[in-house]
Design an enzyme around this catalytic site. Structure first.
Site, short mmCIF file in Angstrom:
data_model
loop_
_atom_site.label_atom_id
_atom_site.label_comp_id
_atom_site.label_asym_id
_atom_site.label_seq_id
_atom_site.Cartn_x
_atom_site.Cartn_y
_atom_site.Cartn_z
N ASP A 41 40.91 -46.43 19.94
CA ASP A 41 40.25 -45.22 19.41
C ASP A 41 39.28 -44.59 20.43
OD1 ASP A 41 38.17 -46.99 19.50
OD2 ASP A 41 37.62 -46.84 17.39
N GLN A 101 23.10 -27.30 32.67
CA GLN A 101 22.40 -26.90 31.44
C GLN A 101 20.98 -27.44 31.47
OE1 GLN A 101 24.60 -27.00 27.69
NE2 GLN A 101 26.35 -27.74 28.84
N HIS A 134 21.59 -29.41 40.36
CA HIS A 134 21.85 -27.96 40.31
C HIS A 134 20.59 -27.18 40.69
CE1 HIS A 134 23.73 -24.31 39.33
NE2 HIS A 134 23.02 -24.07 38.25
N ASP A 177 25.46 -16.64 45.05
CA ASP A 177 24.63 -16.17 43.93
C ASP A 177 23.16 -16.37 44.26
OD1 ASP A 177 24.11 -18.88 43.45
OD2 ASP A 177 25.55 -19.02 41.82
N LYS A 200 25.90 -12.66 41.56
CA LYS A 200 26.94 -13.02 40.60
C LYS A 200 26.40 -12.96 39.19
CE LYS A 200 27.86 -17.56 39.82
NZ LYS A 200 28.29 -18.91 40.20
N ALA A 234 36.49 -22.80 40.37
CA ALA A 234 36.73 -22.01 41.60
C ALA A 234 36.69 -20.51 41.33
CB ALA A 234 38.05 -22.39 42.29
N GLY A 235 36.24 -20.10 40.14
CA GLY A 235 36.13 -18.68 39.80
C GLY A 235 35.19 -17.96 40.75
N THR A 236 34.02 -18.57 41.00
CA THR A 236 33.04 -17.96 41.89
C THR A 236 33.65 -17.78 43.28
OG1 THR A 236 31.30 -19.13 40.69
CG2 THR A 236 30.72 -18.27 42.87
C1 R5P Z 1 26.51 -22.16 39.41
O1 R5P Z 1 25.38 -21.83 39.14
C2 R5P Z 1 26.87 -23.13 40.49
O2 R5P Z 1 25.98 -23.12 41.54
C3 R5P Z 1 28.28 -22.85 40.98
O3 R5P Z 1 28.32 -21.57 41.58
C4 R5P Z 1 29.25 -22.87 39.84
O4 R5P Z 1 29.10 -24.04 39.10
C5 R5P Z 1 30.67 -22.75 40.32
O5 R5P Z 1 31.49 -22.68 39.19
P1 R5P Z 1 32.94 -22.09 39.26
O6 R5P Z 1 33.65 -22.81 40.38
O7 R5P Z 1 33.53 -22.40 37.91
O8 R5P Z 1 32.83 -20.62 39.50
#
Ligand code: R5P
Length: 314
Positions: A41, A101, A134, A177, A200, A234-236
């Protein structure tokens, strides 16, 4: 390392054993014995098979994906260790899940990172050894929970790589960013190249969606090194790479500490025009994520060094 009676005991969870083994090897130690199993489980059962009474114990576990499971496993390891009356328990967390967070932006949001710190304290952790949180101020949550925290930086490892492996005369460093500006500034200064800044915005409705506005600096014909603390979806990175293409940048490099690589990240990187993605080994990369353009540098020696110093002071 000191004589055998005073040696620290290193135990590893299952999230990244190769990293734990590397740290142990650097210290001339072997990993201690612990049996960790998962019931049908998905409950985890931990049993430490080492004498820990009076010992300085280090539990090595990045709380990377699946974050809930790896965190729980670490908490169980700490709780089991606490029951064996060690001198002190240190959690060695090369990556800490929920690290992003660390602030509440609207009433009703959970302050997840604070809870993680409190859970670790409740399980018996007295010290945390980690790298590139972070936000550097996040270590306050550990202090508030009664845990001392040492935060290492991958900066020296990544800078060394670029200084020794690349010709830097046509490079710029790009901060993707606002939050990454101070660290990117450090890189630009140390590498002796100009800094370019991008702003960003993250969508409130679709958490992994980002958009960009404002671009400060010139990249035309330049090799661009993008610096961030992690790569997640990898969106950023892909968004910035697209902007760089429009502005006629030359080769695009990316460097970060934590290779989270969730969801579409690896596919996005494979298809992208990025030349090289430099990450460190804070998170285990399964073979399917090890595509040729990802280059992994090890920060295990930094952790081993910090453990040795900490243990000597003990
Ligand atoms: C955001 O504040 C972090 O410094 C990174 O830029 C972010 O976690 C990258 O996330 P993703 O690859 O999903 O864009």
């Amino acid at each position: 390392m000191p004589p055998s009676t005073n040696k620290p005991v290193l135990l590893s969870g299952r999230a990244h054993k190769p990293f734990a083994q590397k740290v142990a090897k650097e210290l001339g130690l072997s990993l201690g014995k612990a049996s960790i199993q998962t019931f049908s489980d998905q409950e985890v059962k931990v049993e430490i098979e080492e004498e820990l009474r009076g010992k300085d114990v280090y539990l090595i576990q990045p709380t990377s994906m699946p974050v809930g499971e790896t965190l729980m496993e670490l908490l169980l390891l700490a709780h089991a260790a606490k029951g064996l009356k060690p001198k002190r328990i240190t959690a060695v967390m090369p990556f800490i899940g929920y690290r992003r967070q660390e602030k509440v932006t609207r009433p009703g949001e959970a302050l997840a990172f604070e809870l993680v710190a409190k859970l670790l304290a409740a399980a018996g952790v007295k010290r945390i050894l980690t790298i590139d949180l972070h936000k550097h101020r996040s270590s306050k949550f550990f202090r508030d929970a009664g845990i001392s925290c040492k935060e290492l930086r991958a900066f020296s490892v990544i800078v060394h790589y670029f200084k020794t492996k690349k010709k830097l005369d046509n490079f710029v460093v790009l901060a993707p960013d606002k939050g990454s500006v101070p660290e990117s500034e450090r890189y630009a200064r140390e590498l002796g190249v100009p800094l370019v800044k991008v702003s960003k915005r993250r969508s409130r409705r679709k958490l992994d969606e980002v958009s960009f506005h404002r671009f400060e600096g010139n990249v035309k014909g330049k090799n661009v090194l993008i610096i961030d603390d992690e790569i997640n979806t990898a969106g950023t990175l892909i968004g910035v790479a697209e902007m760089l293409k429009e502005r006629k940048a030359r080769n695009i490099y990316f460097a970060c500490t934590h290779a989270v690589l969730s969801g579409p990240a690896v596919q996005r990187l494979s298809k992208s025009r990025l030349k090289e993605v430099v990450v460190t080994d804070t998170i285990f990369l399964p073979p399917k994520k090890r595509i040729p353009k990802i280059n992994v540098l090890s920060v295990a020696p930094l952790f081993a060094d910090a453990i040795e110093k900490w243990h000597r002071q003990a």
